[in-house]
Design a protein around this motif. Sequence first.
Motif, PDB file in Angstrom:
ATOM      1  N   ILE A 161     -12.294 -64.721 -67.116  1.00  0.00           N
ATOM      2  CA  ILE A 161     -12.116 -66.171 -67.168  1.00  0.00           C
ATOM      3  C   ILE A 161     -10.929 -66.438 -68.080  1.00  0.00           C
ATOM      4  CG2 ILE A 161     -13.180 -68.392 -67.718  1.00  0.00           C
ATOM      5  CD1 ILE A 161     -15.911 -67.055 -67.404  1.00  0.00           C
ATOM      6  N   THR A 162      -9.879 -67.055 -67.560  1.00  0.00           N
ATOM      7  CA  THR A 162      -8.666 -67.266 -68.331  1.00  0.00           C
ATOM      8  C   THR A 162      -8.166 -68.699 -68.164  1.00  0.00           C
ATOM      9  OG1 THR A 162      -7.331 -66.461 -66.470  1.00  0.00           O
ATOM     10  CG2 THR A 162      -7.928 -64.855 -68.174  1.00  0.00           C
ATOM     11  N   TYR A 163      -7.372 -69.135 -69.136  1.00  0.00           N
ATOM     12  CA  TYR A 163      -6.664 -70.414 -69.025  1.00  0.00           C
ATOM     13  C   TYR A 163      -5.264 -70.114 -68.498  1.00  0.00           C
ATOM     14  CZ  TYR A 163      -5.030 -75.103 -69.952  1.00  0.00           C
ATOM     15  OH  TYR A 163      -4.531 -76.375 -69.800  1.00  0.00           O
ATOM     16  N   THR A 164      -4.793 -70.921 -67.554  1.00  0.00           N
ATOM     17  CA  THR A 164      -3.496 -70.650 -66.946  1.00  0.00           C
ATOM     18  C   THR A 164      -2.701 -71.931 -66.771  1.00  0.00           C
ATOM     19  OG1 THR A 164      -2.383 -69.651 -65.048  1.00  0.00           O
ATOM     20  CG2 THR A 164      -4.410 -70.857 -64.600  1.00  0.00           C
ATOM     21  N   GLU A 165      -1.390 -71.781 -66.792  1.00  0.00           N
ATOM     22  CA  GLU A 165      -0.481 -72.889 -66.479  1.00  0.00           C
ATOM     23  C   GLU A 165       0.537 -72.483 -65.426  1.00  0.00           C
ATOM     24  OE1 GLU A 165       0.295 -75.555 -70.268  1.00  0.00           O
ATOM     25  OE2 GLU A 165       0.585 -73.438 -70.804  1.00  0.00           O
ATOM     26  N   ASP A 166       0.304 -71.365 -64.762  1.00  0.00           N
ATOM     27  CA  ASP A 166       1.303 -70.828 -63.838  1.00  0.00           C
ATOM     28  C   ASP A 166       1.091 -71.234 -62.381  1.00  0.00           C
ATOM     29  OD1 ASP A 166      -0.867 -69.348 -63.009  1.00  0.00           O
ATOM     30  OD2 ASP A 166      -0.071 -67.394 -63.619  1.00  0.00           O
ATOM     31  N   GLY A 167       0.206 -72.187 -62.131  1.00  0.00           N
ATOM     32  CA  GLY A 167      -0.022 -72.655 -60.770  1.00  0.00           C
ATOM     33  C   GLY A 167      -1.039 -71.846 -59.995  1.00  0.00           C
ATOM     34  N   SER A 168      -1.670 -70.851 -60.639  1.00  0.00           N
ATOM     35  CA  SER A 168      -2.634 -70.005 -59.933  1.00  0.00           C
ATOM     36  C   SER A 168      -4.083 -70.444 -60.154  1.00  0.00           C
ATOM     37  CB  SER A 168      -2.487 -68.555 -60.391  1.00  0.00           C
ATOM     38  OG  SER A 168      -2.866 -68.416 -61.758  1.00  0.00           O
ATOM     39  N   ALA A 169      -4.290 -71.575 -60.797  1.00  0.00           N
ATOM     40  CA  ALA A 169      -5.648 -72.003 -61.164  1.00  0.00           C
ATOM     41  C   ALA A 169      -6.523 -72.189 -59.936  1.00  0.00           C
ATOM     42  CB  ALA A 169      -5.596 -73.301 -61.955  1.00  0.00           C
ATOM     43  N   ASN A 170      -7.793 -71.822 -60.088  1.00  0.00           N
ATOM     44  CA  ASN A 170      -8.796 -72.120 -59.058  1.00  0.00           C
ATOM     45  C   ASN A 170      -9.937 -72.971 -59.622  1.00  0.00           C
ATOM     46  OD1 ASN A 170     -10.037 -70.146 -60.598  1.00  0.00           O
ATOM     47  ND2 ASN A 170     -10.007 -68.587 -58.981  1.00  0.00           N
ATOM     48  N   PHE A 171      -9.832 -73.353 -60.900  1.00  0.00           N
ATOM     49  CA  PHE A 171     -10.796 -74.268 -61.532  1.00  0.00           C
ATOM     50  C   PHE A 171      -9.973 -75.325 -62.266  1.00  0.00           C
ATOM     51  CE2 PHE A 171     -15.357 -74.197 -63.297  1.00  0.00           C
ATOM     52  CZ  PHE A 171     -15.320 -75.541 -63.644  1.00  0.00           C
ATOM     53  N   HIS A 172      -9.861 -76.507 -61.655  1.00  0.00           N
ATOM     54  CA  HIS A 172      -9.045 -77.584 -62.195  1.00  0.00           C
ATOM     55  C   HIS A 172      -9.928 -78.587 -62.926  1.00  0.00           C
ATOM     56  CE1 HIS A 172      -6.479 -75.913 -59.031  1.00  0.00           C
ATOM     57  NE2 HIS A 172      -5.457 -76.438 -59.665  1.00  0.00           N
ATOM     58  N   VAL A 173      -9.586 -78.872 -64.171  1.00  0.00           N
ATOM     59  CA  VAL A 173     -10.313 -79.861 -64.970  1.00  0.00           C
ATOM     60  C   VAL A 173      -9.424 -81.096 -65.083  1.00  0.00           C
ATOM     61  CG1 VAL A 173     -11.483 -80.356 -67.134  1.00  0.00           C
ATOM     62  CG2 VAL A 173     -11.477 -78.013 -66.220  1.00  0.00           C
ATOM     63  N   LEU A 174      -9.825 -82.171 -64.439  1.00  0.00           N
ATOM     64  CA  LEU A 174      -9.036 -83.401 -64.390  1.00  0.00           C
ATOM     65  C   LEU A 174      -9.519 -84.376 -65.456  1.00  0.00           C
ATOM     66  CD1 LEU A 174      -9.000 -83.994 -60.517  1.00  0.00           C
ATOM     67  CD2 LEU A 174      -7.576 -82.445 -61.874  1.00  0.00           C
ATOM     68  N   PHE A 175      -8.663 -84.691 -66.417  1.00  0.00           N
ATOM     69  CA  PHE A 175      -8.949 -85.703 -67.420  1.00  0.00           C
ATOM     70  C   PHE A 175      -8.236 -86.974 -66.979  1.00  0.00           C
ATOM     71  CE2 PHE A 175      -9.156 -81.618 -69.559  1.00  0.00           C
ATOM     72  CZ  PHE A 175     -10.268 -81.721 -70.374  1.00  0.00           C
ATOM     73  N   MET A 176      -8.985 -87.905 -66.439  1.00  0.00           N
ATOM     74  CA  MET A 176      -8.361 -89.098 -65.872  1.00  0.00           C
ATOM     75  C   MET A 176      -9.202 -90.332 -66.177  1.00  0.00           C
ATOM     76  SD  MET A 176      -6.613 -87.844 -62.330  1.00  0.00           S
ATOM     77  CE  MET A 176      -5.492 -86.418 -62.353  1.00  0.00           C
ATOM     78  N   GLY A 177      -8.510 -91.447 -66.369  1.00  0.00           N
ATOM     79  CA  GLY A 177      -9.178 -92.697 -66.680  1.00  0.00           C
ATOM     80  C   GLY A 177      -9.367 -93.567 -65.451  1.00  0.00           C
ATOM     81  N   GLU A 178      -9.926 -94.747 -65.702  1.00  0.00           N
ATOM     82  CA  GLU A 178     -10.170 -95.694 -64.615  1.00  0.00           C
ATOM     83  C   GLU A 178      -8.882 -96.036 -63.877  1.00  0.00           C
ATOM     84  OE1 GLU A 178     -12.879 -97.717 -62.291  1.00  0.00           O
ATOM     85  OE2 GLU A 178     -13.217 -96.323 -63.943  1.00  0.00           O
ATOM     86  N   ASP A 179      -7.787 -96.126 -64.619  1.00  0.00           N
ATOM     87  CA  ASP A 179      -6.510 -96.495 -64.008  1.00  0.00           C
ATOM     88  C   ASP A 179      -5.872 -95.337 -63.249  1.00  0.00           C
ATOM     89  OD1 ASP A 179      -6.922 -98.938 -65.215  1.00  0.00           O
ATOM     90  OD2 ASP A 179      -5.681 -98.465 -66.959  1.00  0.00           O
ATOM     91  N   ASP A 180      -6.455 -94.141 -63.350  1.00  0.00           N
ATOM     92  CA  ASP A 180      -5.945 -92.965 -62.648  1.00  0.00           C
ATOM     93  C   ASP A 180      -6.777 -92.622 -61.418  1.00  0.00           C
ATOM     94  OD1 ASP A 180      -4.007 -92.437 -64.754  1.00  0.00           O
ATOM     95  OD2 ASP A 180      -5.694 -91.715 -65.945  1.00  0.00           O
ATOM     96  N   ARG A 181      -7.696 -93.509 -61.040  1.00  0.00           N
ATOM     97  CA  ARG A 181      -8.649 -93.159 -59.986  1.00  0.00           C
ATOM     98  C   ARG A 181      -7.953 -92.809 -58.666  1.00  0.00           C
ATOM     99  NH1 ARG A 181     -14.020 -94.701 -59.705  1.00  0.00           N
ATOM    100  NH2 ARG A 181     -13.792 -94.867 -61.957  1.00  0.00           N
ATOM    101  N   ALA A 182      -6.954 -93.599 -58.271  1.00  0.00           N
ATOM    102  CA  ALA A 182      -6.258 -93.324 -57.012  1.00  0.00           C
ATOM    103  C   ALA A 182      -5.554 -91.976 -57.077  1.00  0.00           C
ATOM    104  CB  ALA A 182      -5.257 -94.433 -56.696  1.00  0.00           C
TER     105      ALA A 182
END
Length: 316
Positions: A161-182
Motif C-alpha cells: 500500500i503506497t501513496y503516489t503522485e505519478d498517475g498510477s493510483a487505483n485508490f483516489h481520495v477526493l476532498f471536495m466541498g459543496e461547490d465542487d460537486r459538479a
Amino acid sequence: MTAWRAARLAPVLALLAACAVAPPDGPAPETPERDAPQETRPAPQAGRSEESRALAAHYARLQDDLLARGLLRTDGGGPDTRYGARDLLRNFERIAFYEEYVRGGGLRRAADTPGRLKRWPGPVRITAEFGASVPPAQRTRDENSLRAYTARLARVTGHPITYTEDGSANFHVLFMGEDDRARALRRIRALVPDIDANALGIIRDLPRAVHCLVFAFSEDPGGQRYDQAIAFIRAEHPDLMRRSCIHEEVAQGLGLANDSPRARPSIFNDDDEFALLTSHDEMLLRMLYDPRLEAGMTLDEARPVLRRILAERTGS
C-alpha cells in the motif's frame, strides 16, 4: 461495499451518529502511535456559496458537540476498552463478511446474511485530489494525513500500500466541498465510466448526514477482489472529522466494509466514540491481509483459519 465492472453498485458509507455501547471483556490493547493532531476549523473563504458556509458551520458545531460528550477519541483505547480473541473474531466476522448496504440499492440496508471475504489481491496505490474550494493550507494538512496513514496501513497489513503522485493510483481520495460537486461527479465518471447510476445519485444528492463514503470496485464477477476505489470526503468538515473520514473510508475501502455496534475500541462502529484507527482495528486489518485468507472465502471456510491466526497473535 463492492461493485462489479459491468454494473457499478453501491458504496460503503460512514455516518456519524452517537450512541452508548458496553465494553467487551479481555486484555487491554496496546496504544498505537498517533500523528499529533492540530485541529482547526475550515477558514472562511471569499466566494464560497452560502450552502457551503452553512455546512461548515453545521459540522463545526457537530464536532464541538461530539468532543464535549467525550466522543471522537484519538487515544486508540485503554483500560476502559478491553478486548480479547473472542471479541476480535466476532467483530471481524461481522465487519468483513456482512454488507451494510444493498448492492445497487442506494442507501437501502442489506439483509443480515454473511457474504464472502473482500480485499485487494494486488498493490493499492493511494492519492489525494482536491476541489477548487479547498484552500492550500487545508490541502497540505489532508495530504500529509493521508500519506502518514497510508504508510501505517502498509506496516499493519504487510500488503503493498503506497501513496503516489505519478498517475498510477487505483485508490483516489477526493476532498471536495459543496461547490465542487459538479467537478466530483465529472471526475468519478472519468475514473469509472460505467459506474452505476445509483452510486452517482448518492454523490449528486448527498444528504448532510452522510459525511464521507467510499466506492470499491472489482473486475471479479463475484465482486470480492478489489482493484479500484474512490473515497469522497467533504471539505467542509473540521480537521478532526476529515481525519476521521480518511481513517474510516480508506480502511473500509480495503475490505472492512461493515460496522458493528459491538466493536470497541473501533472506528467500525457508528457511535463516533473513536475518530481514528485503533489497535483493535489494526488487528482486524492484519487478519484481513493474512496470506492464509483469500478473497472470495465464505465465513465457514475462513472461521477455522481466523481462529488459528488469533491463537498465534493473541496466545488464546
